[in-house]
Write an enzyme that holds these catalytic residues in place. Structure first.
Site, short mmCIF file in Angstrom:
data_model
loop_
_atom_site.label_atom_id
_atom_site.label_comp_id
_atom_site.label_asym_id
_atom_site.label_seq_id
_atom_site.Cartn_x
_atom_site.Cartn_y
_atom_site.Cartn_z
N CYS A 1 -29.64 -9.10 -19.53
CA CYS A 1 -29.10 -9.57 -18.24
C CYS A 1 -30.18 -10.15 -17.32
CB CYS A 1 -28.35 -8.44 -17.56
SG CYS A 1 -29.11 -6.83 -17.76
N HIS B 1 -27.88 -7.96 -10.20
CA HIS B 1 -29.33 -7.82 -10.38
C HIS B 1 -30.04 -8.83 -9.47
CE1 HIS B 1 -28.61 -5.18 -13.63
NE2 HIS B 1 -29.16 -5.84 -14.64
N1 LIG Z 1 -24.10 -3.98 -18.50
C1 LIG Z 1 -24.90 -5.04 -18.55
O1 LIG Z 1 -25.33 -5.59 -17.52
C2 LIG Z 1 -25.28 -5.62 -19.85
C3 LIG Z 1 -25.94 -6.82 -19.87
C4 LIG Z 1 -26.32 -7.38 -21.08
C5 LIG Z 1 -26.00 -6.72 -22.23
N2 LIG Z 1 -25.35 -5.53 -22.21
C6 LIG Z 1 -25.06 -4.89 -23.48
O2 LIG Z 1 -23.65 -4.89 -23.71
C7 LIG Z 1 -23.29 -3.73 -24.48
C8 LIG Z 1 -22.20 -2.96 -23.78
O3 LIG Z 1 -22.65 -2.58 -22.48
P1 LIG Z 1 -21.66 -1.97 -21.39
O4 LIG Z 1 -22.45 -1.99 -20.14
O5 LIG Z 1 -20.33 -2.64 -21.41
O6 LIG Z 1 -21.49 -0.47 -21.93
P2 LIG Z 1 -20.31 0.58 -21.63
O7 LIG Z 1 -19.69 0.31 -20.30
O8 LIG Z 1 -20.92 1.91 -21.87
O9 LIG Z 1 -19.21 0.28 -22.77
C9 LIG Z 1 -19.47 0.46 -24.13
C10 LIG Z 1 -18.30 -0.05 -24.97
O10 LIG Z 1 -18.65 0.02 -26.35
C11 LIG Z 1 -17.65 0.77 -27.05
N3 LIG Z 1 -18.28 1.52 -28.14
C12 LIG Z 1 -19.40 2.28 -28.08
N4 LIG Z 1 -19.66 2.81 -29.31
C13 LIG Z 1 -18.69 2.36 -30.14
C14 LIG Z 1 -18.40 2.55 -31.51
N5 LIG Z 1 -19.16 3.32 -32.30
N6 LIG Z 1 -17.31 1.95 -32.04
C15 LIG Z 1 -16.52 1.17 -31.27
N7 LIG Z 1 -16.75 0.95 -29.95
C16 LIG Z 1 -17.81 1.54 -29.39
C17 LIG Z 1 -17.09 1.70 -25.99
O11 LIG Z 1 -15.82 2.16 -26.43
P3 LIG Z 1 -15.24 3.59 -25.91
O12 LIG Z 1 -14.78 3.37 -24.50
O13 LIG Z 1 -14.13 3.80 -26.86
O14 LIG Z 1 -16.35 4.56 -26.04
C18 LIG Z 1 -17.03 0.75 -24.79
O15 LIG Z 1 -15.90 -0.09 -24.92
C19 LIG Z 1 -24.59 -2.98 -24.69
O16 LIG Z 1 -25.14 -3.39 -25.94
C20 LIG Z 1 -25.47 -3.44 -23.57
O17 LIG Z 1 -26.84 -3.33 -23.87
C21 LIG Z 1 -24.97 -4.97 -21.06
#
Ligand SMILES: NC(=O)c1ccc[n+]([C@@H]2O[C@H](COP(=O)([O-])OP(=O)(O)OC[C@H]3O[C@@H](n4cnc5c(N)ncnc54)[C@H](OP(=O)(O)O)[C@@H]3O)[C@@H](O)[C@H]2O)c1
Length: 340
Positions: free
Chosen positions: A130, A243
């Site tokens: 990000c 951010h």
């Molecule tokens: N937040 C940011 O600003 C940002 C920016 C760039 C990249 N990212 C990346 O994007 C990804 C997600 O981030 P987020 O912030 O959205 O995280 P989050 O809010 O914690 O959400 C995680 C998601 O992944 C699913 N998940 C986790 N483990 C899983 C598994 N084993 N099988 C199937 N589904 C699974 C979760 O499902 P459940 O609800 O069923 O657990 C949920 O839908 C990460 O790789 C992060 O590094 C995030």
């Protein structure tokens, strides 16, 4: 005819935004499926005016689906992205797993759209970190004009960058300050985040920098120009979404602050708000839900021959993740798959 699109991680911060943005930008879909872990089976998520029931990623068959937008973290991505790619479904991944793989393009559509053609090597495209995404959008037009030599960046990163658990931790700790009977010890972050700032994101590396700081260096080189030197200090702040970055840039050639402002005003994906008066700049709270990367405080750095300072703010769940992924999907559709 439109696309059959998978959103994996649809119950998470980024996944929910992906669904919102696909609908807002009227991405040409024939069908969208929302996937998450088995824990969330049947959870309802919103796609435009529709409600989708979340299905289990583990048992999902990717055959016949055009693209899969992944936001599920590196461990789960390692397990499921190769499965989707092998079934002919192009994965656009938000985790850091594939970003540094030379056979996988890492794309910010305003900066290196031509890289999309490299998708076919593994049927996977990576989305950057990000903090990098919004920064390279700002750097690209200035680099084209005056060639950047070196960047010094300090980030002020919101808790949503650490997923929904990060947001809950700030919320619960903030409430606990006013109601000291409940104790909310740090879990997602290494120290209390409420009313505090933490100069540590991701793991420490041998040279004393953190992985988040290293990512900004490596990803800027891969997306924009490998000759750019960059040093970063990444800091978590008690902001829910958005951010911010203080960026100092040294150029090969002189670039006047007024010309830089004009260049940025014309550049894709950027909104300049830069009045030298009280409130004449953007703060993270004001960028939430927006598509743009906002630039303020553009000014000469008088300690360098060819230096500029600026302030860069964007919605990390959008340009930093979900929006960029949807823009990549649009690019892939326009340049390669050509449906719709
Ligand atoms: N937040 C940011 O600003 C940002 C920016 C760039 C990249 N990212 C990346 O994007 C990804 C997600 O981030 P987020 O912030 O959205 O995280 P989050 O809010 O914690 O959400 C995680 C998601 O992944 C699913 N998940 C986790 N483990 C899983 C598994 N084993 N099988 C199937 N589904 C699974 C979760 O499902 P459940 O609800 O069923 O657990 C949920 O839908 C990460 O790789 C992060 O590094 C995030």
């Amino acid at each position: 005819m439109g696309y059959r699109v998978v959103v994996a991680g649809a119950t998470g911060n980024v996944g929910r935004e992906m669904l919102n943005i696909l609908a807002e930008r009227q991405f040409p879909v024939d069908e969208v499926v929302a996937l998450a872990s088995r824990r969330s089976l049947g959870t309802e998520v919103t796609f435009g005016d529709k409600t989708l029931k979340t299905q289990d990623l583990d048992t999902f068959d990717f055959a016949g689906w055009d693209m899969a937008l992944f936001a599920i973290g590196s461990d789960a991505t390692k397990q499921y992205a190769p499965k989707a790619a092998a079934a002919g479904c192009v994965v656009i991944d938000n985790s850091s797993l594939y970003r540094y793989d030379p056979e996988i393009p890492l794309i910010v559509p305003e900066v290196n759209p031509e890289a999309v053609h490299g998708y076919a090597q593994k049927n996977i495209i990576a989305n950057p970190n990000c903090s990098t995404a919004q920064m390279v959008v700002a750097l690209k037009p200035l680099h084209d004009r005056a060639k950047i030599k070196r960047v010094v960046v300090s980030t002020y990163q919101s808790v949503s960058g650490a997923g929904k658990e990060g947001m809950d931790e700030l919320w619960d700790q903030t409430k606990a300050v006013y109601n000291p009977t409940s104790d909310v010890p740090p879990k997602k972050f290494t120290k209390e985040i409420a009313f505090n700032v933490i100069p540590h994101i991701d793991v420490f590396l041998d040279d004393g920098s953190t992985k988040e700081e290293w990512k900004m260096v490596a990803e800027t080189k891969k997306i924009l120009d490998k000759s750019i030197k960059l040093t970063a200090t990444c800091v978590r702040v008690p902001v829910f979404v958005g951010h911010s970055e203080a960026i100092n840039i040294e150029f090969e050639e002189f670039l006047d602050e007024d010309e830089a402002r004009d260049i940025l005003r014309e550049a894709p994906g950027i909104m300049v708000i830069d009045k030298r008066e009280n409130g004449g700049y953007v703060t993270p709270k004001e960028c939430v839900g927006d598509f743009a990367t906002f630039i303020s405080r553009i000014r000469q750095d008088s300690t360098l021959d060819n230096g500029l300072n600026l302030w860069c703010v964007s919605d990390n769940l959008r340009k930093g993740a979900a929006l960029n992924a949807v823009q990549i999907a649009e690019l892939l559709g326009r340049e390669v798959l050509k449906k719709g």
